[in-house]
Design a protein around this motif. Structure first.
Motif, PDB file in Angstrom:
ATOM      1  N   ALA A 121       0.835  -1.217   0.000  1.00  0.00           N
ATOM      2  CA  ALA A 121       0.000   0.000   0.000  1.00  0.00           C
ATOM      3  C   ALA A 121       0.866   1.261   0.000  1.00  0.00           C
ATOM      4  O   ALA A 121       1.576   1.544   0.955  1.00  0.00           O
ATOM      5  CB  ALA A 121      -0.933  -0.013   1.201  1.00  0.00           C
ATOM      6  N   GLN A 122       0.776   2.024  -1.090  1.00  0.00           N
ATOM      7  CA  GLN A 122       1.585   3.248  -1.185  1.00  0.00           C
ATOM      8  C   GLN A 122       0.987   4.327  -0.303  1.00  0.00           C
ATOM      9  O   GLN A 122       1.699   5.116   0.297  1.00  0.00           O
ATOM     10  CB  GLN A 122       1.643   3.697  -2.641  1.00  0.00           C
ATOM     11  N   ASP A 123      -0.358   4.349  -0.243  1.00  0.00           N
ATOM     12  CA  ASP A 123      -1.040   5.260   0.669  1.00  0.00           C
ATOM     13  C   ASP A 123      -1.438   4.416   1.880  1.00  0.00           C
ATOM     14  O   ASP A 123      -2.599   4.028   2.032  1.00  0.00           O
ATOM     15  CB  ASP A 123      -2.265   5.851  -0.059  1.00  0.00           C
ATOM     16  N   LEU A 124      -0.452   4.128   2.729  1.00  0.00           N
ATOM     17  CA  LEU A 124      -0.696   3.227   3.864  1.00  0.00           C
ATOM     18  C   LEU A 124      -1.762   3.805   4.790  1.00  0.00           C
ATOM     19  O   LEU A 124      -2.652   3.079   5.248  1.00  0.00           O
ATOM     20  CB  LEU A 124       0.620   2.977   4.620  1.00  0.00           C
ATOM     21  N   ASP A 125      -1.700   5.111   5.044  1.00  0.00           N
ATOM     22  CA  ASP A 125      -2.697   5.740   5.918  1.00  0.00           C
ATOM     23  C   ASP A 125      -4.112   5.594   5.348  1.00  0.00           C
ATOM     24  O   ASP A 125      -5.041   5.242   6.067  1.00  0.00           O
ATOM     25  CB  ASP A 125      -2.381   7.229   6.126  1.00  0.00           C
ATOM     26  N   GLY A 126      -4.236   5.849   4.045  1.00  0.00           N
ATOM     27  CA  GLY A 126      -5.551   5.742   3.405  1.00  0.00           C
ATOM     28  C   GLY A 126      -6.065   4.313   3.455  1.00  0.00           C
ATOM     29  O   GLY A 126      -7.251   4.070   3.671  1.00  0.00           O
ATOM     30  N   PHE A 127      -5.159   3.375   3.279  1.00  0.00           N
ATOM     31  CA  PHE A 127      -5.509   1.953   3.276  1.00  0.00           C
ATOM     32  C   PHE A 127      -6.078   1.542   4.638  1.00  0.00           C
ATOM     33  O   PHE A 127      -7.142   0.936   4.732  1.00  0.00           O
ATOM     34  CB  PHE A 127      -4.248   1.148   2.945  1.00  0.00           C
ATOM     35  N   ILE A 128      -5.363   1.906   5.712  1.00  0.00           N
ATOM     36  CA  ILE A 128      -5.808   1.530   7.063  1.00  0.00           C
ATOM     37  C   ILE A 128      -7.057   2.326   7.445  1.00  0.00           C
ATOM     38  O   ILE A 128      -7.976   1.810   8.080  1.00  0.00           O
ATOM     39  CB  ILE A 128      -4.685   1.758   8.098  1.00  0.00           C
ATOM     40  N   ASP A 129      -7.112   3.587   7.005  1.00  0.00           N
ATOM     41  CA  ASP A 129      -8.286   4.413   7.294  1.00  0.00           C
ATOM     42  C   ASP A 129      -9.544   3.783   6.687  1.00  0.00           C
ATOM     43  O   ASP A 129     -10.631   3.880   7.263  1.00  0.00           O
ATOM     44  CB  ASP A 129      -8.069   5.838   6.756  1.00  0.00           C
ATOM     45  N   GLY A 130      -9.388   3.124   5.536  1.00  0.00           N
ATOM     46  CA  GLY A 130     -10.511   2.415   4.924  1.00  0.00           C
ATOM     47  C   GLY A 130     -11.083   1.359   5.863  1.00  0.00           C
ATOM     48  O   GLY A 130     -12.299   1.193   5.966  1.00  0.00           O
ATOM     49  N   PHE A 131     -10.222   0.668   6.582  1.00  0.00           N
ATOM     50  CA  PHE A 131     -10.685  -0.319   7.566  1.00  0.00           C
ATOM     51  C   PHE A 131     -11.441   0.380   8.694  1.00  0.00           C
ATOM     52  O   PHE A 131     -12.493  -0.078   9.129  1.00  0.00           O
ATOM     53  CB  PHE A 131      -9.493  -1.100   8.154  1.00  0.00           C
ATOM     54  N   ARG A 132     -10.882   1.520   9.154  1.00  0.00           N
ATOM     55  CA  ARG A 132     -11.534   2.253  10.249  1.00  0.00           C
ATOM     56  C   ARG A 132     -12.955   2.660   9.838  1.00  0.00           C
ATOM     57  O   ARG A 132     -13.910   2.484  10.599  1.00  0.00           O
ATOM     58  CB  ARG A 132     -10.720   3.506  10.604  1.00  0.00           C
ATOM     59  N   VAL A 133     -13.072   3.179   8.612  1.00  0.00           N
ATOM     60  CA  VAL A 133     -14.366   3.654   8.130  1.00  0.00           C
ATOM     61  C   VAL A 133     -15.351   2.495   7.995  1.00  0.00           C
ATOM     62  O   VAL A 133     -16.510   2.597   8.400  1.00  0.00           O
ATOM     63  CB  VAL A 133     -14.189   4.385   6.772  1.00  0.00           C
ATOM     64  N   ALA A 134     -14.894   1.374   7.416  1.00  0.00           N
ATOM     65  CA  ALA A 134     -15.825   0.301   7.067  1.00  0.00           C
ATOM     66  C   ALA A 134     -16.183  -0.609   8.240  1.00  0.00           C
ATOM     67  O   ALA A 134     -17.221  -1.256   8.231  1.00  0.00           O
ATOM     68  CB  ALA A 134     -15.262  -0.525   5.915  1.00  0.00           C
ATOM     69  N   LEU A 135     -15.302  -0.667   9.266  1.00  0.00           N
ATOM     70  CA  LEU A 135     -15.581  -1.569  10.393  1.00  0.00           C
ATOM     71  C   LEU A 135     -16.476  -0.880  11.409  1.00  0.00           C
ATOM     72  O   LEU A 135     -16.157   0.202  11.895  1.00  0.00           O
ATOM     73  CB  LEU A 135     -14.277  -1.976  11.080  1.00  0.00           C
ATOM     74  N   GLY A 136     -17.574  -1.517  11.738  1.00  0.00           N
ATOM     75  CA  GLY A 136     -18.424  -1.007  12.818  1.00  0.00           C
ATOM     76  C   GLY A 136     -17.864  -1.451  14.158  1.00  0.00           C
ATOM     77  O   GLY A 136     -16.824  -2.106  14.221  1.00  0.00           O
ATOM     78  N   PRO A 137     -18.553  -1.115  15.245  1.00  0.00           N
ATOM     79  CA  PRO A 137     -18.053  -1.471  16.572  1.00  0.00           C
ATOM     80  C   PRO A 137     -17.904  -2.985  16.783  1.00  0.00           C
ATOM     81  O   PRO A 137     -17.047  -3.422  17.549  1.00  0.00           O
ATOM     82  CB  PRO A 137     -19.094  -0.887  17.534  1.00  0.00           C
ATOM     83  N   ASP A 138     -18.707  -3.781  16.090  1.00  0.00           N
ATOM     84  CA  ASP A 138     -18.620  -5.243  16.248  1.00  0.00           C
ATOM     85  C   ASP A 138     -17.765  -5.895  15.166  1.00  0.00           C
ATOM     86  O   ASP A 138     -17.585  -7.101  15.168  1.00  0.00           O
ATOM     87  CB  ASP A 138     -20.022  -5.873  16.168  1.00  0.00           C
TER      88      ASP A 138
END
Ligand code: ZN
Length: 412
Positions: free
Chosen positions: A177-194
């Protein structure tokens, strides 16, 4: 600009990266040539370590469109990957606590090989992958897949159009991932609390301990350990709570995390303790790694030198062999031809040194005086094949740790 140099750590963003290994100007490791004389782009390849979070990483970033828009690795063609897909599915489903109708998303899903076991067990599945050519294969196999690079914006669209995934996983891609921050941020956005996320990566431990610098090339920007991957995840409010080993690439880790803090499993605690002992979290270990790589190059040259008048034939032309061969300066002058069982590669030439790629039949017809085992991680299979062809001569095995000479008839 097709290649940029980073001054800041890819994981923690701090300056002060320390260079530990200069692998020279290298061609792209997957860039097989149609003609021996074809001129190709070369880019510097420098390994550095961050004194702050200890992430081992490349200084250079080659434009992702040059590297990934068409991708030649198809997961389903690897029997070890297919075999691991079932185990991966069972483990991940259990850790994530998947229930009926839950949605499973794979980022960089390739041809959908790892989503198929989930679909077969009744869960809804969806993939996202940037390479149009492999996405077409996934769609043909009935795995719904978007042809996109993953980031926070795509994650938002995904939530709106497909739904909230209970499990999101990405295998052997976080290092790309060249945009490592964007890549991980995608997980933050898509994952709900559970929701639960899982990332599989080639562990820096196997690179350090096996001196596997042949797995370092422009596609792989980061070489994570559990400490450095945790630094990135925590910056986005994602907390690792479990880890599983994976057999892929000769030693990988699957780290599992969630937005809601959960108690760390025994396995994760044990892995943290184990990795600390290996030295991957010490800058000095990587400085020493660099020194050992130069010594390994010199030893490889010394081992090959007496075979100047012999016909040397290579075996297995993976991307991994490219860095090593070009670092040592081995090309068609030293190696007459390289055998590869993939018919798509036969008739082409290796990146950089332009070694002609031939079939097994053609390779053995050259009556090799030395077999050079480029694909050393398939040593057993290849040596068995050599014996079948009646080859009893010497074999140069470059990794792990040190290059060695052996006879094909002898099992080590
Ligand atoms: Zn750092």
């Amino acid at each position: 600009m097709s290649c940029q140099t980073t001054t800041r750590c890819r994981a923690c963003g701090k300056a002060g990266l320390k260079n530990v290994l200069n692998l020279g100007r290298q061609p792209l490791a997957n860039g097989l040539k149609r003609k021996a004389a074809e001129r190709e782009a070369r880019y510097p390849l420098t390994v550095a370590v961050c004194p702050s979070c200890r992430l081992v990483q490349l200084r250079e970033t080659v434009d992702r469109h040059v590297l990934f828009d068409r991708y030649f690795w198809v997961t389903g063609t690897s029997s070890s990957a297919r075999a691991f897909a079932e185990t991966f599915c069972d483990r991940a489903a259990k850790t994530a606590g998947l229930k009926q109708h839950d949605l499973v998303l794979e980022v960089a899903s390739n041809d959908g090989t790892f989503l198929k076991p989930f679909a077969a067990k009744g869960w809804r599945v969806h993939g996202v992958d940037p390479a149009q050519n492999v996405v077409a294969q996934a769609l043909d196999a009935g795995v719904p897949t978007w042809a996109r690079y993953w980031d926070a914006a795509v994650a938002q669209e995904f939530l709106a159009e497909v739904g909230r995934p209970k499990l999101i996983f990405a295998r052997n891609v976080v290092a790309h991932a060249q945009d490592l921050d964007g890549f991980i941020d995608g997980f933050r956005v898509a994952l709900g609390p559970d929701g639960v996320g899982a990332l599989e990566y080639h562990s820096a431990v196997s690179i350090l301990e096996g001196l596997q610098y042949d797995s370092i090339y422009h596609e792989h920007l980061c070489y994570f350990g559990v400490r450095s991957i945790s630094v990135v995840l925590e910056r986005f409010g994602l907390h690792p709570f479990h880890a599983d080993p994976s057999p892929i690439s000769g030693g990988a880790t699957v780290v599992v995390f969630s937005a809601k803090k959960r108690p760390e499993s025994k396995a994760l605690k044990a892995l943290r303790a184990k990795e600390k002992k290996t030295g991957i979290e010490e800058v000095s270990s990587w400085v020493d790694f660099g020194r050992r790589c130069y010594a390994h190059r010199d030893a490889s040259r010394a081992l090959l030198a007496p075979f100047k008048r012999e016909t040397v034939v290579g075996f297995g032309t993976s991307a991994r062999s490219s860095t090593y061969l070009n670092f040592c300066g081995f090309g068609r002058k030293q190696v007459r031809a390289a055998i590869d069982n993939n018919p798509m590669k036969q008739g082409l030439f290796s990146p950089g040194g332009a070694i002609p790629i031939v079939s097994k039949k053609e390779g053995f017809a050259l009556k090799p005086g030395l077999l050079f085992l480029f694909a050393w991680n398939f040593k057993k299979e290849i040596l068995d094949e050599c014996r079948k062809h009646g080859y009893k001569g010497r074999v140069l095995i470059p990794f792990p740790e040190r290059p060695t000479l052996t006879a094909a008839g002898v099992s080590r």
